[in-house]
Design a protein around this motif. Sequence first.
Motif, PDB file in Angstrom:
ATOM      1  N   UNK A   5      56.158 -32.620 -23.604  1.00 47.95           N
ATOM      2  CA  UNK A   5      56.716 -33.900 -24.043  1.00 47.95           C
ATOM      3  C   UNK A   5      55.578 -34.905 -24.221  1.00 47.95           C
ATOM      4  N   UNK A   6      55.702 -35.751 -25.218  1.00 49.26           N
ATOM      5  CA  UNK A   6      54.601 -36.663 -25.569  1.00 49.26           C
ATOM      6  C   UNK A   6      54.173 -37.537 -24.406  1.00 49.26           C
ATOM      7  N   UNK A   7      55.114 -38.037 -23.612  1.00 48.58           N
ATOM      8  CA  UNK A   7      54.740 -38.916 -22.500  1.00 48.58           C
ATOM      9  C   UNK A   7      53.965 -38.147 -21.434  1.00 48.58           C
ATOM     10  N   UNK A   8      54.310 -36.880 -21.207  1.00 50.20           N
ATOM     11  CA  UNK A   8      53.567 -36.079 -20.234  1.00 50.20           C
ATOM     12  C   UNK A   8      52.168 -35.752 -20.738  1.00 50.20           C
ATOM     13  N   UNK A   9      52.059 -35.437 -22.017  1.00 49.45           N
ATOM     14  CA  UNK A   9      50.739 -35.154 -22.598  1.00 49.45           C
ATOM     15  C   UNK A   9      49.854 -36.397 -22.528  1.00 49.45           C
ATOM     16  N   UNK A  10      50.434 -37.565 -22.837  1.00 48.62           N
ATOM     17  CA  UNK A  10      49.663 -38.812 -22.805  1.00 48.62           C
ATOM     18  C   UNK A  10      49.170 -39.124 -21.397  1.00 48.62           C
ATOM     19  N   UNK A  11      50.036 -38.976 -20.401  1.00 46.98           N
ATOM     20  CA  UNK A  11      49.609 -39.208 -19.021  1.00 46.98           C
ATOM     21  C   UNK A  11      48.578 -38.180 -18.574  1.00 46.98           C
ATOM     22  N   UNK A  12      48.727 -36.943 -19.075  1.00 51.21           N
ATOM     23  CA  UNK A  12      47.744 -35.916 -18.739  1.00 51.21           C
ATOM     24  C   UNK A  12      46.357 -36.255 -19.248  1.00 51.21           C
ATOM     25  N   UNK A  13      46.277 -36.895 -20.400  1.00 49.14           N
ATOM     26  CA  UNK A  13      44.984 -37.307 -20.948  1.00 49.14           C
ATOM     27  C   UNK A  13      44.296 -38.318 -20.039  1.00 49.14           C
ATOM     28  N   UNK A  14      45.081 -39.221 -19.428  1.00 42.46           N
ATOM     29  CA  UNK A  14      44.520 -40.185 -18.481  1.00 42.46           C
ATOM     30  C   UNK A  14      44.065 -39.465 -17.218  1.00 42.46           C
ATOM     31  N   UNK A  15      44.902 -38.567 -16.721  1.00 53.55           N
ATOM     32  CA  UNK A  15      44.573 -37.810 -15.516  1.00 53.55           C
ATOM     33  C   UNK A  15      43.283 -37.019 -15.686  1.00 53.55           C
ATOM     34  N   UNK A  16      43.084 -36.448 -16.885  1.00 54.97           N
ATOM     35  CA  UNK A  16      41.903 -35.620 -17.164  1.00 54.97           C
ATOM     36  C   UNK A  16      40.665 -36.447 -17.495  1.00 54.97           C
ATOM     37  N   UNK A  17      40.820 -37.772 -17.592  1.00 49.93           N
ATOM     38  CA  UNK A  17      39.685 -38.616 -17.922  1.00 49.93           C
ATOM     39  C   UNK A  17      39.364 -38.660 -19.399  1.00 49.93           C
ATOM     40  N   UNK A  18      40.292 -38.201 -20.241  1.00 47.51           N
ATOM     41  CA  UNK A  18      40.074 -38.222 -21.691  1.00 47.51           C
ATOM     42  C   UNK A  18      40.615 -39.499 -22.324  1.00 47.51           C
ATOM     43  N   UNK A  19      41.395 -40.253 -21.576  1.00 51.61           N
ATOM     44  CA  UNK A  19      41.939 -41.521 -22.060  1.00 51.61           C
ATOM     45  C   UNK A  19      41.841 -42.553 -20.951  1.00 51.61           C
ATOM     46  N   UNK A  20      41.688 -43.808 -21.353  1.00 49.17           N
ATOM     47  CA  UNK A  20      41.533 -44.899 -20.382  1.00 49.17           C
ATOM     48  C   UNK A  20      42.862 -45.374 -19.829  1.00 49.17           C
ATOM     49  N   UNK A  21      43.935 -45.212 -20.618  1.00 50.92           N
ATOM     50  CA  UNK A  21      45.253 -45.733 -20.244  1.00 50.92           C
ATOM     51  C   UNK A  21      46.296 -45.049 -21.102  1.00 50.92           C
ATOM     52  N   UNK A  22      47.549 -45.176 -20.684  1.00 54.32           N
ATOM     53  CA  UNK A  22      48.662 -44.685 -21.483  1.00 54.32           C
ATOM     54  C   UNK A  22      49.565 -45.863 -21.815  1.00 54.32           C
ATOM     55  N   UNK A  23      50.030 -45.902 -23.061  1.00 59.17           N
ATOM     56  CA  UNK A  23      50.978 -46.928 -23.508  1.00 59.17           C
ATOM     57  C   UNK A  23      52.188 -46.217 -24.091  1.00 59.17           C
ATOM     58  N   UNK A  24      53.384 -46.613 -23.646  1.00 59.47           N
ATOM     59  CA  UNK A  24      54.608 -45.999 -24.152  1.00 59.47           C
ATOM     60  C   UNK A  24      55.664 -47.054 -24.432  1.00 59.47           C
ATOM     61  N   UNK A  25      56.301 -46.947 -25.580  1.00 54.80           N
ATOM     62  CA  UNK A  25      57.447 -47.776 -25.923  1.00 54.80           C
ATOM     63  C   UNK A  25      58.723 -46.933 -25.912  1.00 54.80           C
ATOM     64  N   UNK A  26      58.638 -45.763 -25.295  1.00 57.57           N
ATOM     65  CA  UNK A  26      59.760 -44.852 -25.255  1.00 57.57           C
ATOM     66  C   UNK A  26      60.642 -45.069 -24.042  1.00 57.57           C
ATOM     67  N   UNK A  27      61.257 -44.014 -23.577  1.00 59.05           N
ATOM     68  CA  UNK A  27      62.175 -44.020 -22.436  1.00 59.05           C
ATOM     69  C   UNK A  27      61.447 -44.578 -21.203  1.00 59.05           C
TER      70      UNK A  27
END
Length: 339
Positions: free
Chosen positions: A88-110
């Motif tokens: 799911x997109x929200x899990x993938x996005x949070x995983x990127x933060x956890x792995x250090x590949x992203x600085x933050x996650x932003x979601x306008x979804x659920x």
Amino acid sequence: MTVPEVSDRLPVALDAVGGDFGAPPLVEGAVQAARAGVKVLLVGDRVRLHAELGRYEDSASLPLEIVDAPDVIGMDEHASDVRGRREASINVANGLVKEGRASAVVSMGHSGASMASSLLTLGRLKGVDRPAILAHLPSKTGFVTLLDVGANADVKPAYLAQWAQLASTYLSVVEDKASPSVGLLSIGEEDHKGNALTLEAHALLRQMPGLNFHGNVEGRDILKGTTDIVVTDGFTGNIVLKLAEGEAKVLFGWVRDALSSSLLSKAGALLVRGALRGVAARLDPSTYGASLLIGVKGLSYIGHGSADARAVKNALLRADRAYQSRLIERLTVAMTGQA
């Protein structure tokens, strides 16, 4: 503080397929943020996102990248679905933060799924029992920071004390506000007013070293800007937030009706149009973009499902700013005393 060049910054991960209107306003907001210098990872169905990006002639030259996530948790699904849907997109996005590949996650979804995914994936900061949603409301003095606005309907006094510390650190670090004042939402200004929760929380807040605790504040004090921060439970805070947003829309509707009620009022409307636009901009929720889920071990921003491109852009800008301010590291020190 030295801000890294754009090429050296981590990108912000955007759940680019969640929300009421799907990818179009999310991609548009990401394009606007990228034009402003923020690197963005667009998380979602690769084919859909490529097609949406193709509408912007300059997209190939912007710091935008797509990360494929074939699944999305819909607005009518359960927040608990995040547990079994790794793609799911929200899990993938949070995983990127956890792995250090992203600085933050932003979601306008659920919003429930966003909170659950961030908590499960990123975990809690040490010293934090329950993360809270931190929102900004326009006030007479600029803006007031209100939390919790929906993450925790049932709370303990200790939670309110932790949120006061988190919000104080946030304003000091990200907004450069020295010694921000904290108010406890209650039914009266006097120390003895309130229910069992507020009475016990008041005692805890009064005893916290280094906290600029003002005391109790009433509902009318929020928009007056009596304090920089107002803490309350998530049930009450969510009602306050939606009441403020709804009242702003109603008031402007009344103003529009009054200014179009006669030829004379229409002429007057032309004279005040510019001033009213400025007021409308201050009251527009998209000014702040999204609310921070504060207390998780990473930057997670949650916005309205109906967010437009401006809200998405501003959320991405705020997330990048918080990361460049080393907010998570500063929150960790504030809550544990350890770097």
